[in-house]
Motif scaffolding. Structure first.
Motif, PDB file in Angstrom:
ATOM      1  N   SER A 132       0.849  -1.181   0.000  1.00 38.34           N
ATOM      2  CA  SER A 132       0.000   0.000   0.000  1.00 38.34           C
ATOM      3  C   SER A 132       0.888   1.235   0.000  1.00 38.34           C
ATOM      4  CB  SER A 132      -0.902   0.004   1.236  1.00 38.34           C
ATOM      5  OG  SER A 132      -1.466   1.279   1.465  1.00 38.34           O
ATOM      6  N   GLU A 133       0.481   2.251  -0.755  1.00 33.06           N
ATOM      7  CA  GLU A 133       1.227   3.515  -0.738  1.00 33.06           C
ATOM      8  C   GLU A 133       1.212   4.115   0.665  1.00 33.06           C
ATOM      9  OE1 GLU A 133      -0.135   6.206  -3.684  1.00 33.06           O
ATOM     10  OE2 GLU A 133       0.307   4.878  -5.375  1.00 33.06           O
ATOM     11  N   ASP A 134       0.105   3.940   1.387  1.00 29.85           N
ATOM     12  CA  ASP A 134       0.011   4.475   2.741  1.00 29.85           C
ATOM     13  C   ASP A 134       1.043   3.826   3.664  1.00 29.85           C
ATOM     14  OD1 ASP A 134      -2.069   6.160   2.081  1.00 29.85           O
ATOM     15  OD2 ASP A 134      -3.609   4.686   2.550  1.00 29.85           O
ATOM     16  N   ALA A 135       1.318   2.549   3.432  1.00 27.56           N
ATOM     17  CA  ALA A 135       2.285   1.852   4.275  1.00 27.56           C
ATOM     18  C   ALA A 135       3.649   2.519   4.197  1.00 27.56           C
ATOM     19  CB  ALA A 135       2.377   0.383   3.866  1.00 27.56           C
ATOM     20  N   THR A 136       4.042   2.931   3.007  1.00 30.09           N
ATOM     21  CA  THR A 136       5.328   3.627   2.842  1.00 30.09           C
ATOM     22  C   THR A 136       5.335   4.928   3.626  1.00 30.09           C
ATOM     23  OG1 THR A 136       5.548   2.673   0.628  1.00 30.09           O
ATOM     24  CG2 THR A 136       6.927   4.575   1.150  1.00 30.09           C
ATOM     25  N   ARG A 137       4.223   5.638   3.634  1.00 25.52           N
ATOM     26  CA  ARG A 137       4.134   6.922   4.333  1.00 25.52           C
ATOM     27  C   ARG A 137       4.267   6.753   5.849  1.00 25.52           C
ATOM     28  NH1 ARG A 137      -1.617   9.538   4.430  1.00 25.52           N
ATOM     29  NH2 ARG A 137      -1.494   8.844   2.258  1.00 25.52           N
ATOM     30  N   TYR A 138       3.693   5.668   6.378  1.00 25.28           N
ATOM     31  CA  TYR A 138       3.635   5.514   7.825  1.00 25.28           C
ATOM     32  C   TYR A 138       4.769   4.668   8.408  1.00 25.28           C
ATOM     33  CZ  TYR A 138      -1.085   7.409   7.313  1.00 25.28           C
ATOM     34  OH  TYR A 138      -2.151   8.212   7.029  1.00 25.28           O
ATOM     35  N   ALA A 139       5.514   3.987   7.540  1.00 27.38           N
ATOM     36  CA  ALA A 139       6.620   3.150   8.023  1.00 27.38           C
ATOM     37  C   ALA A 139       7.613   3.992   8.807  1.00 27.38           C
ATOM     38  CB  ALA A 139       7.311   2.459   6.849  1.00 27.38           C
ATOM     39  N   GLY A 140       7.980   3.501   9.978  1.00 25.73           N
ATOM     40  CA  GLY A 140       8.912   4.235  10.831  1.00 25.73           C
ATOM     41  C   GLY A 140       8.221   5.240  11.737  1.00 25.73           C
ATOM     42  N   LYS A 141       6.909   5.410  11.559  1.00 30.53           N
ATOM     43  CA  LYS A 141       6.132   6.299  12.440  1.00 30.53           C
ATOM     44  C   LYS A 141       5.348   5.414  13.411  1.00 30.53           C
ATOM     45  CE  LYS A 141       6.141   9.884   8.907  1.00 30.53           C
ATOM     46  NZ  LYS A 141       5.367  10.664   7.910  1.00 30.53           N
ATOM     47  N   ASN A 142       4.110   5.065  13.054  1.00 32.21           N
ATOM     48  CA  ASN A 142       3.436   4.088  13.919  1.00 32.21           C
ATOM     49  C   ASN A 142       3.059   2.809  13.175  1.00 32.21           C
ATOM     50  OD1 ASN A 142       1.311   5.332  12.508  1.00 32.21           O
ATOM     51  ND2 ASN A 142      -0.121   5.110  14.227  1.00 32.21           N
ATOM     52  N   LEU A 143       3.748   2.559  12.049  1.00 33.32           N
ATOM     53  CA  LEU A 143       3.697   1.267  11.377  1.00 33.32           C
ATOM     54  C   LEU A 143       5.062   0.611  11.533  1.00 33.32           C
ATOM     55  CD1 LEU A 143       2.235   0.423   7.877  1.00 33.32           C
ATOM     56  CD2 LEU A 143       4.377  -0.534   8.648  1.00 33.32           C
ATOM     57  N   HIS A 144       5.066  -0.585  12.097  1.00 38.51           N
ATOM     58  CA  HIS A 144       6.322  -1.256  12.436  1.00 38.51           C
ATOM     59  C   HIS A 144       6.373  -2.643  11.795  1.00 38.51           C
ATOM     60  CE1 HIS A 144       6.464   1.767  15.722  1.00 38.51           C
ATOM     61  NE2 HIS A 144       5.190   1.466  15.871  1.00 38.51           N
ATOM     62  N   TYR A 145       7.587  -3.040  11.393  1.00 37.32           N
ATOM     63  CA  TYR A 145       7.808  -4.393  10.903  1.00 37.32           C
ATOM     64  C   TYR A 145       8.611  -5.219  11.912  1.00 37.32           C
ATOM     65  CZ  TYR A 145       6.019  -2.738   6.457  1.00 37.32           C
ATOM     66  OH  TYR A 145       5.207  -2.213   5.485  1.00 37.32           O
ATOM     67  N   LEU A 239     -10.880  -0.745  12.999  1.00 37.34           N
ATOM     68  CA  LEU A 239     -10.238  -0.831  14.309  1.00 37.34           C
ATOM     69  C   LEU A 239      -9.435   0.435  14.551  1.00 37.34           C
ATOM     70  CD1 LEU A 239      -8.748  -4.451  13.957  1.00 37.34           C
ATOM     71  CD2 LEU A 239     -10.947  -3.825  14.992  1.00 37.34           C
ATOM     72  N   GLU A 240      -9.692   1.110  15.680  1.00 37.03           N
ATOM     73  CA  GLU A 240      -8.866   2.247  16.053  1.00 37.03           C
ATOM     74  C   GLU A 240      -7.515   1.720  16.533  1.00 37.03           C
ATOM     75  OE1 GLU A 240     -10.999   4.550  18.909  1.00 37.03           O
ATOM     76  OE2 GLU A 240     -12.285   5.477  17.386  1.00 37.03           O
ATOM     77  N   VAL A 241      -6.459   2.437  16.182  1.00 34.80           N
ATOM     78  CA  VAL A 241      -5.115   1.917  16.457  1.00 34.80           C
ATOM     79  C   VAL A 241      -4.149   3.048  16.777  1.00 34.80           C
ATOM     80  CG1 VAL A 241      -4.527   1.942  13.986  1.00 34.80           C
ATOM     81  CG2 VAL A 241      -3.272   0.446  15.526  1.00 34.80           C
ATOM     82  N   ASP A 242      -3.284   2.792  17.745  1.00 37.69           N
ATOM     83  CA  ASP A 242      -2.178   3.715  18.030  1.00 37.69           C
ATOM     84  C   ASP A 242      -0.885   3.234  17.375  1.00 37.69           C
ATOM     85  OD1 ASP A 242      -3.679   5.448  19.784  1.00 37.69           O
ATOM     86  OD2 ASP A 242      -3.556   3.860  21.306  1.00 37.69           O
ATOM     87  N   GLU A 243      -0.711   1.908  17.353  1.00 32.47           N
ATOM     88  CA  GLU A 243       0.499   1.316  16.775  1.00 32.47           C
ATOM     89  C   GLU A 243       0.099   0.072  15.984  1.00 32.47           C
ATOM     90  OE1 GLU A 243       3.337   2.886  17.114  1.00 32.47           O
ATOM     91  OE2 GLU A 243       2.803   4.242  18.758  1.00 32.47           O
ATOM     92  N   LEU A 244       0.600  -0.028  14.754  1.00 31.62           N
ATOM     93  CA  LEU A 244       0.336  -1.180  13.895  1.00 31.62           C
ATOM     94  C   LEU A 244       1.637  -1.936  13.661  1.00 31.62           C
ATOM     95  CD1 LEU A 244      -1.416  -2.859  11.899  1.00 31.62           C
ATOM     96  CD2 LEU A 244      -0.821  -1.169  10.135  1.00 31.62           C
ATOM     97  N   ILE A 245       1.604  -3.238  13.912  1.00 28.50           N
ATOM     98  CA  ILE A 245       2.763  -4.095  13.683  1.00 28.50           C
ATOM     99  C   ILE A 245       2.406  -5.086  12.577  1.00 28.50           C
ATOM    100  CG2 ILE A 245       4.372  -5.757  14.677  1.00 28.50           C
ATOM    101  CD1 ILE A 245       3.638  -4.599  17.442  1.00 28.50           C
TER     102      ILE A 245
END
Length: 336
Positions: A132-145, A239-245
């Motif tokens: 997802s293009e959004d995943a690139t935007r949020y990676a390193g913010k509150n999207l974690h691998y 789902l409301e989320v603060d952090e996505l892994i």
């Protein structure tokens, strides 16, 4: 000619847990040793992706964080002062007329060695990112691998997408400290250890199966909610989320090593019970190795590494003893 270059008895490709313990055992066998690691630091995927994960299946250690295990392995490996080369991928393999093996780095670096031990896992690692293009935007913010610091998730609403061993472990580790933990997995069955899956299902973790992560929503800085979709009915839930892994596995590739003439099966290097490959002087240990009844645990690799070293020692010196003296009697270790 090889004699114009420093020649090592053993060159270990891979500086993860198995490579580090193998380097220590090389010192026990008094073998001049070099370790070459693709990443800019030692520790392999444990250091890169699982530094906070608690490892509980090593004999005599009830539980230890990945980063602590790596620090102790680094200290242990340093006992006999192996040479360490970081941030370098081994590409070429050549055998000279005198039997010396020449390993060539991807930038042309040359390494001369009598034997090679492959402790490189299944090759170089790259996470499977969410498409997802959004995943690139949020990676390193509150999207974690990966989870580097558990405390960063304290009091947060956490969503974990994935159902493998690591996703289950993260859910169990985060459940006591997060405000909530939701696990989204596209299958009913989980790939984790049975006891870990049972613990997760009996805890306060909310488990959504069979669901898949479908969409991310947020502002320019952070994800605020995600949409998940039932894989059979198509029912959706926000789902409301603060952090996505996201833990959707890894892309793993042996890369140029596949061109060396090694026998490969199921993406791994075939070995016999002495951890010998089909190439003379080349041995294998850890996740890189394939043989019947393979135990895919760090504890199994801790046996395979010394076995590979003993085989390398016999290759270099056919008159050598079959194994090292016990560590309780080794002169350098007794002194310590």
């Amino acid at each position: 000619m090889a004699e114009n270059h420093e020649i090592y008895d053993v060159t270990i490709i891979g500086g993860g847990p198995i490579g580090l313990f193998t380097a220590f055992y090389c010192g026990m066998r008094e073998l001049k040793t070099k370790v070459i690691e693709f990443l800019p630091r030692l520790g392999g995927k444990v250091s890169l992706f699982f530094p906070e994960k608690i490892i509980r299946d090593i004999g005599g250690i009830p539980g230890i964080a990945g980063k602590q295990l790596i620090e102790q392995l680094k200290e242990q490996a340093a006992t006999f002062d192996p040479d360490i080369v970081l941030n370098q991928r081994v590409a070429g393999f050549e055998r000279l007329s005198d039997g010396t093996i020449v390993l060539t780095g991807s930038k042309g670096e040359k390494h001369y060695t009598r034997t090679v031990i492959l402790a490189c896992g299944m090759g170089t690692l790259e996470v499977n990112e969410f498409d997802s293009e959004d995943a690139t935007r949020y990676a390193g913010k509150n999207l974690h691998y990966g989870v580097e610091k558990l405390d960063a998730f304290k009091g947060k609403r956490v969503v974990i997408s994935g159902g493998g061993d690591t996703a289950v472990d993260w859910a169990n580790e985060l459940e006591p400290i997060a405000a909530s933990v939701t696990v989204v997995h596209r299958r009913e069955e989980f790939g984790g250890m049975e006891s870990s899956v049972t613990k997760m299902k009996r805890s306060a973790v909310r488990v959504l199966t069979p669901y898949r992560l479908e969409q991310l929503r947020g502002d320019e800085e952070r994800i605020q909610s995600v949409t998940v979709c039932h894989t059979v009915s198509g029912q959706r839930e926000d789902l409301e989320v603060d952090e996505l892994i996201i833990n959707h596995g890894f892309k793993i590739d042996l890369g140029p090593m596949k061109e060396w003439g090694l026998e490969i099966e199921e993406g791994r290097v075939k070995a016999d019970r002495h951890m010998r490959t089909n190439l003379p002087g080349v041995f294998v240990a850890g996740d890189a190795a394939f043989y019947e009844s393979k135990l895919r645990l760090i504890a199994g690799g801790f046996t395979e590494g010394p076995t590979a070293v003993n085989s390398a020692k016999a290759y270099v010196d056919p008159k050598a003893e079959n194994m090292a003296m016990y560590s309780t009697h080794h002169k350098k270790l007794v002194h310590k």
